[in-house]
Design an enzyme around this catalytic site. Structure first.
Site, PDB file in Angstrom:
ATOM      1  N   SER A  64       0.823  -1.207   0.000  1.00  0.00           N
ATOM      2  CA  SER A  64       0.000   0.000   0.000  1.00  0.00           C
ATOM      3  C   SER A  64       0.862   1.264   0.000  1.00  0.00           C
ATOM      4  O   SER A  64       2.002   1.260   0.472  1.00  0.00           O
ATOM      5  CB  SER A  64      -0.912   0.025   1.224  1.00  0.00           C
ATOM      6  OG  SER A  64      -1.706  -1.131   1.302  1.00  0.00           O
TER       7      SER A  64
HETATM    8  N1  SAH Z   1      -0.810  -4.963   4.094  1.00  0.00           N
HETATM    9  C1  SAH Z   1      -0.032  -5.249   2.894  1.00  0.00           C
HETATM   10  C2  SAH Z   1      -0.703  -4.811   1.600  1.00  0.00           C
HETATM   11  C3  SAH Z   1      -1.684  -5.751   1.229  1.00  0.00           C
HETATM   12  S1  SAH Z   1      -2.314  -5.820  -0.415  1.00  0.00           S
HETATM   13  C4  SAH Z   1       1.340  -4.667   2.980  1.00  0.00           C
HETATM   14  O1  SAH Z   1       1.651  -3.964   3.946  1.00  0.00           O
HETATM   15  O2  SAH Z   1       2.150  -4.953   2.081  1.00  0.00           O
HETATM   16  C5  SAH Z   1      -3.707  -6.855   0.023  1.00  0.00           C
HETATM   17  C6  SAH Z   1      -3.345  -8.263   0.424  1.00  0.00           C
HETATM   18  O3  SAH Z   1      -4.541  -8.894   0.886  1.00  0.00           O
HETATM   19  C7  SAH Z   1      -2.810  -9.138  -0.707  1.00  0.00           C
HETATM   20  O4  SAH Z   1      -1.592  -9.692  -0.322  1.00  0.00           O
HETATM   21  C8  SAH Z   1      -3.886 -10.196  -0.878  1.00  0.00           C
HETATM   22  O5  SAH Z   1      -3.373 -11.465  -1.257  1.00  0.00           O
HETATM   23  C9  SAH Z   1      -4.500 -10.243   0.517  1.00  0.00           C
HETATM   24  N2  SAH Z   1      -5.859 -10.768   0.615  1.00  0.00           N
HETATM   25  C10 SAH Z   1      -6.918 -10.550  -0.214  1.00  0.00           C
HETATM   26  N3  SAH Z   1      -8.013 -11.205   0.232  1.00  0.00           N
HETATM   27  C11 SAH Z   1      -7.646 -11.859   1.378  1.00  0.00           C
HETATM   28  C12 SAH Z   1      -8.325 -12.722   2.301  1.00  0.00           C
HETATM   29  N4  SAH Z   1      -9.610 -13.060   2.149  1.00  0.00           N
HETATM   30  N5  SAH Z   1      -7.624 -13.189   3.353  1.00  0.00           N
HETATM   31  C13 SAH Z   1      -6.319 -12.873   3.542  1.00  0.00           C
HETATM   32  N6  SAH Z   1      -5.620 -12.075   2.692  1.00  0.00           N
HETATM   33  C14 SAH Z   1      -6.276 -11.572   1.625  1.00  0.00           C
END
Ligand code: SAH
Length: 216
Positions: A64
């Site tokens: 992000s």
């Molecule tokens: N917090 C992260 C950014 C995340 S991007 C950072 O600091 O880098 C969003 C993430 O959510 C992705 O890695 C994606 O695979 C995950 N995601 C999406 N749906 C999800 C779910 N149902 N359970 C767990 N992770 C999920």
């Protein structure tokens, strides 16, 4: 991989730009000044790591934008020793920011490749107060709850009911809400066993919160 004088200088500038954009929580700014964001990305992209923008990581996902991390972390109102559940570990950067602020972090990722990589990055940085889980965040992690805070770092088309149930009374859930092209940053505060307060905090764009898990 290591932190460098150059990276620290770039981080200092990034934090000043976040301040100019209205971030005032000194603990959030301190954590962002401390955690080396470039180590959560491909090391070839040092300057990209300290521009205020989202960036691709593995598996078609993104780390992000720093401003977004700063806003969400501020809205969570983290205190030392708080138990925080994160949905969407991704690179592990948001989890590291929370750990740096003294929270006990439980983070869930649905994509195995990212789940493994983030653990490695965090181990190299030496944070011990982060617990990693491979699974579907829609389920939460009831056995470690209830939580003082829950942060969903993917776009949720609706607020997952199971996560609301895992929030302490007085706890806060921060979620980019909306299934379309953009999301409304939403804070849900649990005010009682069956009562919740909602507030909106601007428009953001996130990758979607999906269902189930992906191996590989
Ligand atoms: N917090 C992260 C950014 C995340 S991007 C950072 O600091 O880098 C969003 C993430 O959510 C992705 O890695 C994606 O695979 C995950 N995601 C999406 N749906 C999800 C779910 N149902 N359970 C767990 N992770 C999920």
């Amino acid at each position: 991989m290591q932190d460098t004088f150059e990276a620290r200088g770039l981080r200092e500038k990034l934090v000043e730009s976040l301040r100019e954009k209205g971030i005032t929580d000194e603990e959030v700014l301190r954590a962002m000044r401390t955690v080396p964001r470039h180590l959560f990305m491909d090391p070839a992209f040092l300057h990209h790591a300290y521009a205020d923008k989202a960036f691709p990581i593995a598996a078609g996902q993104t780390i992000s934008q720093p401003y977004t991390v700063a806003i969400m972390t501020s809205l969570l109102k983290v205190k030392k020793r708080d138990k925080i559940l994160e949905i969407g570990t991704g690179s592990g950067y948001q989890a590291a920011i929370l750990a740096e602020m003294g929270a006990r972090v439980y983070t869930i990722e649905r994509c195995r490749e990212l789940y493994l990589k983030a653990q490695q990055t965090i181990a190299e940085l030496g944070y011990h107060n982060i617990h990693f889980f491979f699974g579907d965040g829609w389920e939460g992690k009831k056995e470690y709850g209830p939580y003082d805070g829950i942060i969903i770092t993917a776009a949720a088309p609706e607020i997952p009911d199971k996560l609301l149930q895992q929030l302490k009374t007085g706890g806060r859930l921060v979620v980019p809400l909306g299934g379309g092209d953009y999301q409304i940053m939403t804070v849900v505060e649990r005010t009682g066993p069956d009562s919740y307060d909602y507030s909106s905090h601007g428009t953001f764009v996130f990758v979607p919160m999906l269902r189930g898990t992906v191996n590989g």
